[in-house]
Write an enzyme that holds these catalytic residues in place. Structure first.
Site, PDB file in Angstrom:
ATOM      1  N   CYS A 299      -4.097  10.686   1.371  1.00  0.00           N
ATOM      2  CA  CYS A 299      -3.357   9.444   1.105  1.00  0.00           C
ATOM      3  C   CYS A 299      -1.984   9.721   0.514  1.00  0.00           C
ATOM      4  O   CYS A 299      -0.962   9.511   1.165  1.00  0.00           O
ATOM      5  CB  CYS A 299      -4.163   8.575   0.148  1.00  0.00           C
ATOM      6  SG  CYS A 299      -5.817   8.280   0.759  1.00  0.00           S
TER       7      CYS A 299
ATOM      8  N   LYS B 172       0.833  -1.213   0.000  1.00  0.00           N
ATOM      9  CA  LYS B 172       0.000   0.000   0.000  1.00  0.00           C
ATOM     10  C   LYS B 172       0.870   1.267   0.000  1.00  0.00           C
ATOM     11  O   LYS B 172       0.650   2.213  -0.759  1.00  0.00           O
ATOM     12  CB  LYS B 172      -0.895  -0.016   1.244  1.00  0.00           C
ATOM     13  CG  LYS B 172      -1.575   1.271   1.553  1.00  0.00           C
ATOM     14  CD  LYS B 172      -2.647   1.558   0.539  1.00  0.00           C
ATOM     15  CE  LYS B 172      -3.168   2.967   0.676  1.00  0.00           C
ATOM     16  NZ  LYS B 172      -4.365   3.182  -0.094  1.00  0.00           N
TER      17      LYS B 172
HETATM   18  N1  SAJ Z   1      -2.025  14.786  -8.841  1.00  0.00           N
HETATM   19  C1  SAJ Z   1      -1.156  15.566  -9.606  1.00  0.00           C
HETATM   20  N2  SAJ Z   1      -0.767  15.104 -10.820  1.00  0.00           N
HETATM   21  C2  SAJ Z   1      -1.211  13.911 -11.314  1.00  0.00           C
HETATM   22  C3  SAJ Z   1      -2.065  13.116 -10.531  1.00  0.00           C
HETATM   23  C4  SAJ Z   1      -2.467  13.585  -9.300  1.00  0.00           C
HETATM   24  O1  SAJ Z   1      -0.735  16.660  -9.189  1.00  0.00           O
HETATM   25  O2  SAJ Z   1      -0.820  13.578 -12.441  1.00  0.00           O
HETATM   26  C5  SAJ Z   1      -2.442  15.277  -7.514  1.00  0.00           C
HETATM   27  C6  SAJ Z   1      -3.955  15.456  -7.384  1.00  0.00           C
HETATM   28  O3  SAJ Z   1      -4.363  16.713  -7.876  1.00  0.00           O
HETATM   29  C7  SAJ Z   1      -4.146  15.299  -5.886  1.00  0.00           C
HETATM   30  C8  SAJ Z   1      -3.070  14.281  -5.495  1.00  0.00           C
HETATM   31  O4  SAJ Z   1      -2.134  14.261  -6.560  1.00  0.00           O
HETATM   32  O5  SAJ Z   1      -3.894  16.513  -5.207  1.00  0.00           O
HETATM   33  C9  SAJ Z   1      -3.567  12.876  -5.231  1.00  0.00           C
HETATM   34  O6  SAJ Z   1      -4.561  12.522  -6.177  1.00  0.00           O
HETATM   35  P1  SAJ Z   1      -4.627  11.059  -6.854  1.00  0.00           P
HETATM   36  O7  SAJ Z   1      -5.729  11.059  -7.832  1.00  0.00           O
HETATM   37  O8  SAJ Z   1      -3.271  10.686  -7.335  1.00  0.00           O
HETATM   38  O9  SAJ Z   1      -4.894  10.071  -5.646  1.00  0.00           O
HETATM   39  P2  SAJ Z   1      -5.979   9.978  -4.449  1.00  0.00           P
HETATM   40  O10 SAJ Z   1      -5.321  10.529  -3.219  1.00  0.00           O
HETATM   41  O11 SAJ Z   1      -7.297  10.517  -4.815  1.00  0.00           O
HETATM   42  O12 SAJ Z   1      -6.094   8.376  -4.319  1.00  0.00           O
HETATM   43  C10 SAJ Z   1      -4.902   7.618  -4.158  1.00  0.00           C
HETATM   44  C11 SAJ Z   1      -4.939   6.437  -5.136  1.00  0.00           C
HETATM   45  N3  SAJ Z   1      -3.625   5.816  -5.188  1.00  0.00           N
HETATM   46  C12 SAJ Z   1      -2.996   5.577  -6.358  1.00  0.00           C
HETATM   47  O13 SAJ Z   1      -3.467   5.887  -7.423  1.00  0.00           O
HETATM   48  C13 SAJ Z   1      -1.671   4.896  -6.266  1.00  0.00           C
HETATM   49  C14 SAJ Z   1      -5.991   5.433  -4.689  1.00  0.00           C
HETATM   50  O14 SAJ Z   1      -5.955   4.258  -5.498  1.00  0.00           O
HETATM   51  C15 SAJ Z   1      -5.772   5.049  -3.223  1.00  0.00           C
HETATM   52  O15 SAJ Z   1      -6.753   4.121  -2.758  1.00  0.00           O
HETATM   53  C16 SAJ Z   1      -5.898   6.314  -2.405  1.00  0.00           C
HETATM   54  O16 SAJ Z   1      -4.842   7.193  -2.805  1.00  0.00           O
HETATM   55  C17 SAJ Z   1      -5.777   5.942  -0.943  1.00  0.00           C
HETATM   56  O17 SAJ Z   1      -6.815   5.929  -0.260  1.00  0.00           O
HETATM   57  O18 SAJ Z   1      -4.678   5.603  -0.508  1.00  0.00           O
END
Ligand code: SAJ
Length: 431
Positions: free
Chosen positions: A263, A209
């Protein structure tokens, strides 16, 4: 075997999980220590915005299989789905996992634990938490973990915005303190999970995780660093990323104002703390992403030729597009920094219009946010903002400066409406 289960923590993970078990015929007791959460749910108000969750919870309550309680009670299985935030210690330094809720949940299960029960930890935790923290608490019962009762760790991996779908469809990793514990976990989640269920040991499952979210954080950090470099060397990072991503083995993520949510911006610290001094790359990536709101604020300052007294409309506050969640949101931090530097900031967050950043004002509509603004800043690329017609902005605000922190606004359209558009990661082309 699993006729009745207790799910401890009625949050983003616990409530969907409890409801899903309930509609699959399991008797579920949903436990939460927060009386206002229980009160809201008991009066039919789902306190979490997530597509489909309200209907699912209603169906679960209507089935008669889901009821709520302030405390656990005897059951065949207990699932712990409580928050594990990170905060810097009082003396300062890197954030550390706060495991108080995991301890409290384990202690609450203790009086009800009997031979043959399964305890499943789902909260994201530093490696070895299941073995070194949860097992010893439960063994105060006089029962041995893995032999008398079964104990396993299974990380949730659902993406906010797609929780219900991913809960059933994603592959699930289950790490037991013994193989029998993992097998029991397979039987439990097999009641509704359609994705593959893969068994391992508890500490490996905890690492899995943390490695997933850390990989995402580090990948975003390098994208953010590319954006900073592009601004300096006179390149459009968005064009460069699109071209690099045509390589068959490269997939660069999107730069932005930083990484938020509960997360990806938190979990890497659990690896940093695991073995002090070992995880320097992960630690640096965290610092790069945490520095991004300040970088974004400087970009806005340059676009406006200063911040004091400047009137700025900030669009969006959520931690990412099309969710209502403001936890650890970089947009919130950018708005706070602008206000701190003396700008008059008015924000509009369509999912929670009553919220704003410290020092900023709240607007209850897009037009209200834009009124009187010298600059409009795209903080979060919610769909309505991605598709914003620059002509509509021009009609509502006197200024003609636009700042895009997400790389989604089309320069030609904004320029046609008379705006100067500044985009994060886009340096002025030279020579
Ligand atoms: N972000 C960027 N650039 C990107 C992608 C995301 O700046 O290219 C930013 C987003 O704007 C946000 C942050 O990263 O602020 C996190 O967003 P996210 O969509 O990457 O992830 P979360 O936090 O919504 O969900 C993540 C997911 N983990 C992965 O994709 C590895 C999800 O599958 C997990 O279950 C979740 O964390 C969790 O609960 O741990």
């Amino acid at each position: 075997m699993f006729k009745k289960i207790c799910v401890i923590g009625m949050g983003y993970i616990g409530l969907p999980t409890a409801s899903t078990f309930a509609i699959h015929g399991v008797q579920v007791v949903g436990v939460d220590v927060n009386p206002s959460v229980l009160q809201a749910l008991n009066s039919g108000n789902v306190h979490i915005q997530e597509p489909g969750l309200r209907a699912l919870a209603e169906q679960a309550f209507a089935s008669g299989n889901l009821r709520l309680s302030a405390e656990p009670e005897p059951a065949d299985a207990f699932i712990i789905a409580v928050p594990t935030p990170a905060a810097p210690p009082a003396a300062g330094g890197d954030p550390q996992a706060e495991l108080g809720a995991v301890v409290a949940a384990s202690e609450a299960i203790l009086p009800h634990l009997k031979a043959g029960d399964l305890v499943m930890l789902e909260s994201t935790c530093p490696p070895r938490t299941t073995l070194d923290l949860v097992a010893p608490i439960l063994e105060h019962s006089g029962l041995r973990a893995g032999t008398d009762f079964l104990l396993a760790y299974s990380p949730e991996r659902v993406l906010p915005g797609r929780i219900l779908q991913e809960l059933t469809e994603n592959a699930r990793v289950i790490g037991g303190v013994t193989p029998a514990s993992a097998e029991a976990g397979r039987e439990l989640y097999g009641l509704f999970v359609r994705g593959e269920i893969v068994l391992t040991d508890a500490t490996t499952a905890e690492m899995v995780k943390l490695m997933e979210n850390t990989t995402r954080d580090v990948s975003i950090a390098v994208a953010n660093e590319f954006a900073r470099l592009a601004e300096q060397v006179g390149v459009d990072v968005w064009e460069a990323i699109a071209l690099a991503n045509r390589h068959p083995r490269i997939h660069i993520l999107r730069p932005g104002p930083g990484v938020g949510g509960h997360c990806v911006s938190v979990d890497p610290w659990f690896l940093v703390q695991a073995v002090p001094g070992q995880a320097e790359l992960i630690r640096t990536a965290r610092r790069v992403n945490d520095g991004q709101p300040r970088h974004a604020a400087r970009l806005i300052e340059r676009a406006l030729g200063g911040l004091a007294q400047r009137r700025i409309a900030g669009l969006g506050l959520a931690y990412k597009p099309d969710v209502d969640d403001l936890r650890e949101s970089p947009a919130l931090e950018v708005a706070r920094l602008l206000a701190e530097a003396g700008a008059a900031v008015r924000t509009y967050e369509p999912y929670t219009p009553e919220r704003t950043a410290p020092g900023a004002q709240t607007a209850s509509s897009l037009e209200e946010a834009l009124q009187g603004a010298q600059a409009v800043v795209l903080l979060v690329d919610h769909r309505a903002f991605r598709e914003l017609d620059p002509g509509r902005a021009a009609a509502a605000m006197p200024g003609r400066i636009a700042v895009d922190l997400r790389g989604v606004w089309q320069p030609a359209a904004w320029s046609a409406a008379g705006f100067t558009l500044h985009t994060l990661g886009v340096g002025a082309r030279r020579g």
